[in-house]
Design an enzyme around this catalytic site. Structure first.
Site, PDB file in Angstrom:
ATOM      1  N   GLY A 274       0.841  -1.188   0.000  1.00  0.00           N
ATOM      2  CA  GLY A 274       0.000   0.000   0.000  1.00  0.00           C
ATOM      3  C   GLY A 274       0.876   1.238   0.000  1.00  0.00           C
ATOM      4  O   GLY A 274       1.563   1.516   0.987  1.00  0.00           O
ATOM      5  N   ALA A 275       0.887   1.970  -1.111  1.00  0.00           N
ATOM      6  CA  ALA A 275       1.760   3.146  -1.237  1.00  0.00           C
ATOM      7  C   ALA A 275       1.004   4.450  -1.020  1.00  0.00           C
ATOM      8  O   ALA A 275       1.451   5.511  -1.441  1.00  0.00           O
ATOM      9  CB  ALA A 275       2.422   3.156  -2.612  1.00  0.00           C
TER      10      ALA A 275
ATOM     11  N   ASN B 226      -0.950   7.218   1.746  1.00  0.00           N
ATOM     12  CA  ASN B 226      -0.345   8.101   2.739  1.00  0.00           C
ATOM     13  C   ASN B 226       0.364   7.343   3.858  1.00  0.00           C
ATOM     14  O   ASN B 226       1.488   7.671   4.231  1.00  0.00           O
ATOM     15  CB  ASN B 226      -1.418   9.009   3.345  1.00  0.00           C
TER      16      ASN B 226
ATOM     17  N   ASP C  28       1.980  -1.424  -4.624  1.00  0.00           N
ATOM     18  CA  ASP C  28       0.635  -0.880  -4.773  1.00  0.00           C
ATOM     19  C   ASP C  28      -0.002  -1.466  -6.036  1.00  0.00           C
ATOM     20  O   ASP C  28       0.707  -1.890  -6.961  1.00  0.00           O
ATOM     21  CB  ASP C  28       0.669   0.650  -4.877  1.00  0.00           C
TER      22      ASP C  28
ATOM     23  N   ARG D 181     -10.605   5.487   6.328  1.00  0.00           N
ATOM     24  CA  ARG D 181     -11.857   6.063   6.833  1.00  0.00           C
ATOM     25  C   ARG D 181     -12.158   7.410   6.200  1.00  0.00           C
ATOM     26  O   ARG D 181     -11.250   8.165   5.850  1.00  0.00           O
ATOM     27  CB  ARG D 181     -11.780   6.256   8.345  1.00  0.00           C
TER      28      ARG D 181
ATOM     29  N   ASN E 159     -12.375  -4.182   3.276  1.00  0.00           N
ATOM     30  CA  ASN E 159     -10.963  -4.447   3.549  1.00  0.00           C
ATOM     31  C   ASN E 159     -10.624  -5.908   3.830  1.00  0.00           C
ATOM     32  O   ASN E 159      -9.477  -6.316   3.647  1.00  0.00           O
ATOM     33  CB  ASN E 159     -10.487  -3.572   4.709  1.00  0.00           C
TER      34      ASN E 159
ATOM     35  N   ASN F 173      -7.668  -1.345   8.628  1.00  0.00           N
ATOM     36  CA  ASN F 173      -8.815  -1.347   9.540  1.00  0.00           C
ATOM     37  C   ASN F 173      -9.974  -2.202   9.040  1.00  0.00           C
ATOM     38  O   ASN F 173     -10.129  -2.373   7.833  1.00  0.00           O
ATOM     39  CB  ASN F 173      -9.299   0.095   9.745  1.00  0.00           C
TER      40      ASN F 173
ATOM     41  N   ARG G 227      -1.169   8.944  20.778  1.00  0.00           N
ATOM     42  CA  ARG G 227      -2.211   9.963  20.892  1.00  0.00           C
ATOM     43  C   ARG G 227      -2.527  10.248  22.357  1.00  0.00           C
ATOM     44  O   ARG G 227      -2.731  11.405  22.748  1.00  0.00           O
ATOM     45  CB  ARG G 227      -3.461   9.505  20.135  1.00  0.00           C
TER      46      ARG G 227
ATOM     47  N   HIS H  99      -8.615  -1.402  18.931  1.00  0.00           N
ATOM     48  CA  HIS H  99      -8.391  -0.124  18.245  1.00  0.00           C
ATOM     49  C   HIS H  99      -9.764   0.380  17.790  1.00  0.00           C
ATOM     50  O   HIS H  99     -10.112   0.331  16.614  1.00  0.00           O
ATOM     51  CB  HIS H  99      -7.451  -0.370  17.066  1.00  0.00           C
TER      52      HIS H  99
END
Length: 322
Positions: free
Chosen positions: A7-8, A10, A32, A88, A101, A126, A157, A186
């Site tokens: 997966g390229a 972000n 990708d 998301r 997914n 996710n 976070r 998560h």
């Protein structure tokens, strides 16, 4: 150390970029399905190598759906980081992504395992806890080699929001001054920030912050991802990418670092047959030990609720894979 990042987008490109800059990998493969996309991201990263003084080679690969040989260049990877899937959008929960997914992650893992059967897999896609569970069950890999990323991100976070609360209370604090951990799923509603063991410069944060302030920190941590999605219009990427890179580094350098990660429980914490976030020791063999905390009272109840939420999402896998 050869690492493949699938997966390229972000998050994946950030993982590759951070890994390249740390300079402990000989090769990072960025994969990708979109033709030329990974190649372009890899070229862009490599054009920073002289500026940032790293020797890691980053290579982009196109692996289109149905191309059985698309993953051949990734052969022999020591670690595979899976970021594939739809991110998301504002208003979406992570759990709503399962229908899209699950098939993507299964297809990616099947191909990656074919060419790198001895790799350790780090799952970011996710809903992460369920995608980690799917990867473990579908690949039949030993549980130490399938690890989900959520706890590392949520803990980062948590430390950020604790530092802001301390700053508001009149203390000069940055996230690096804070030790804090999030366990459980998560999940925006049921993750468990552990305020009872969080510290500021070694002193419990309960000495500095009121219950109301800590409750607010917990609430902000839980919706930390949704907050960023609302601001950005898509999922965050810098912190998720850096969190995954930190996990890869702990494995590559055999650092034996304690990190909160999503792993398969087989009796630990009184739970079996699911993947959920707990503190673990990461080293060259992946998840080398699960550290069992003595949860009590409210935190124990919240962890049990988080486990049940993960089970509920797992129950939707069969339907999602049809």
């Amino acid at each position: 150390m050869k690492v493949t990042v699938v997966g390229a987008g972000n998050v994946g490109a950030t993982v590759a970029n951070v890994l390249a800059g740390k300079n402990f990998c000989s090769e990072v493969m960025l994969v990708d399905i979109k033709k030329g996309y990974a190649e372009g991201k890899a070229m862009d990263i490599m054009q920073t190598s002289h500026l940032l003084n790293f020797d890691t080679t980053v290579i982009g690969v196109t692996a289109e759906i149905g191309d059985e040989n698309g993953y051949a260049p990734t052969a022999g990877s020591d670690v595979v980081v899976v970021t594939s899937g739809m991110p998301r959008k504002p208003g979406m929960t992570r759990e709503e992504l399962i229908g899209v997914n699950a098939k993507i992650v299964k297809g990616v893992v099947d191909q990656a395992v074919k060419y790198s059967p001895n790799a350790i897999f780090i799952i970011i896609s996710n809903p992460m806890d369920t995608m980690t569970f799917l990867t473990l069950k579908d690949s039949k890999l030993p549980r130490n080699r399938v690890i989900g990323q959520g706890g590392m991100l949520d803990s980062s976070r948590f430390r950020y929001f604790l530092s802001k609360a301390l700053e508001k209370a009149g203390y000069k604090a940055t996230p690096t001054d804070i030790d804090g951990m999030v366990i459980g799923g998560h999940n925006d509603k049921t993750m468990v920030p552990l305020t009872s063991i969080a510290t500021y410069r070694g002193i419990p944060v309960t000495e500095f912050l009121s219950k109301e302030a800590l409750d607010d920190v917990v609430a902000q941590t839980k919706v930390g991802g949704a907050t960023l999605t609302g601001l950005l219009g898509t999922s965050a990427w810098y912190a998720p990418g850096a969190a995954a890179a930190a996990m890869v580094e702990a494995i590559a350098l055999d650092s034996k670092k304690l990190m909160p990660c999503c792993v398969y429980l087989d009796g630990e914490y009184g739970e079996k047959d699911l993947c959920v976030g707990v503190p673990v020791i990461l080293g060259k063999d992946g998840m080398e030990k699960i550290v069992e905390l003595k949860l009590e009272g409210d935190e124990k109840a919240k962890f049990e609720a988080s486990v049940q939420a993960a089970r509920d999402t797992n129950a939707k896998l069969d339907e999602a894979l049809k």
